[in-house]
Design an enzyme around this catalytic site. Sequence first.
Site, PDB file in Angstrom:
ATOM      1  N   LYS A 196     -25.559  15.732  16.185  1.00  0.00           N
ATOM      2  CA  LYS A 196     -26.027  16.078  17.532  1.00  0.00           C
ATOM      3  C   LYS A 196     -27.215  17.014  17.491  1.00  0.00           C
ATOM      4  CE  LYS A 196     -22.360  14.527  20.372  1.00  0.00           C
ATOM      5  NZ  LYS A 196     -21.565  14.606  21.582  1.00  0.00           N
ATOM      6  N   LYS A 250     -21.594   4.339  15.347  1.00  0.00           N
ATOM      7  CA  LYS A 250     -20.460   4.195  16.269  1.00  0.00           C
ATOM      8  C   LYS A 250     -20.934   3.957  17.702  1.00  0.00           C
ATOM      9  CE  LYS A 250     -19.271   8.592  18.279  1.00  0.00           C
ATOM     10  NZ  LYS A 250     -18.322   9.187  19.137  1.00  0.00           N
ATOM     11  N   LYS A 299     -21.003   6.769  24.289  1.00  0.00           N
ATOM     12  CA  LYS A 299     -21.342   6.835  25.721  1.00  0.00           C
ATOM     13  C   LYS A 299     -22.802   7.148  25.927  1.00  0.00           C
ATOM     14  CE  LYS A 299     -17.332   9.394  27.251  1.00  0.00           C
ATOM     15  NZ  LYS A 299     -17.367  10.553  26.359  1.00  0.00           N
TER      16      LYS A 299
END
Length: 333
Positions: A115, A197, A200
């Site tokens: 992130k 992966k 969202k």
Amino acid sequence: MENEKKLIFSGIQPTGTFTLGNYIGAVRNWAPLQEEYNCIYSIVDLHAITVTQDPATLRKHSMEAYALLLACGIDPKRSIAFFQSHNPSHAELSWVLSCATQFGELSRMTQFKDKSAKHADNINAGLFTYPVLMAADILAYNADLVPIGADQKQHLELARNIAQRFNQRYGDFFTVPDGYIPKLGARVMSLQNPTKKMSKSDENPNACILILDDKDTIVRKFKRAVTDSEACVRYAEGKDGINNLITIYSSMTGKTVEEIEREFDGKGYGDFKLAVGEAVADALEPIRTEYAKLMGDKAYLKECYTEGAERARRITQRTLSKVYRKVGFVDAR
Ligand code: ATP
Ligand code: LTN
């Protein structure tokens, strides 16, 4: 809540509509667990602000996520379903636990590394200490089991280490939680880049199936899914795209990999992708219907999350005052 049953805690961020990955890897398993366990499920809005959120959008996504939770079969009377920000104990316990967590441990978290690479303009302290808050979520209830997807395994391991460290230092207190990771579908991959992966927050709308997508959209996204040039439906190393579709189809239909390979023997990827799309769309249809009904009754949702938060606070206030006593703070009462 009945006392003799084991306790489950899990959370999901209100960062957008749940994906098929969230559903297969985590949320789908939450409803059946209510049969055997006392369950506590939270919309973890405090976690969501570790990346920049527009306030109005966050509020909207939070309400939607709560309704989705109920639409996926979480019974707000039998279980506790609430917003994390409605229970201040999570943040309070997080502070104490952060003093039992090492900088080095947090630096090794792969989600933090991913992130911070993705949001290089906002590598805030919350993003770094995110796993401590997650440990607080779990330990505040002394949860026994935590149903999560494979990507959260490292965070759960850290929560276990923090609990053990606290217990060693202050005497046995926290339950050391176990993960509950499904054998099949713990890591659903992106339809556009099957080595990554499904998430969202992917910018490419074709990369993920949202559980509120309509049938046409779902079928179309599967049709465009990245595969390989072999044109043979079989599970094998290097066939990431097809392996992902087989996993999804298997977890939706209950068919084994061998059965699926037999079913599509001699058929092309087009037929297979259509079958996967239809199986997914049909399985998600009842959720869409229930969701629409729930979103039409905001007063009911409010009643559910208000009561959920009250019940949650009652449990964690006791944990927190015991923790404060253990670490040596003067009694407030
Ligand atoms: P974001 O993209 O905003 O980081 P996310 O899609 O990764 O969000 P979370 O709210 O962080 O979703 O995760 C909720 C639950 O869904 C967790 O238990 C997580 O392990 C699981 N999960 C998320 N993505 C997948 C996936 N692709 N496959 C299986 N499980 C997943
Ligand atoms: N970090 C988790 C969400 C989460 C969670 C939790 C999951 C926050 N607190 C406690 C299980 C238990 C994620 O999915 N990204």
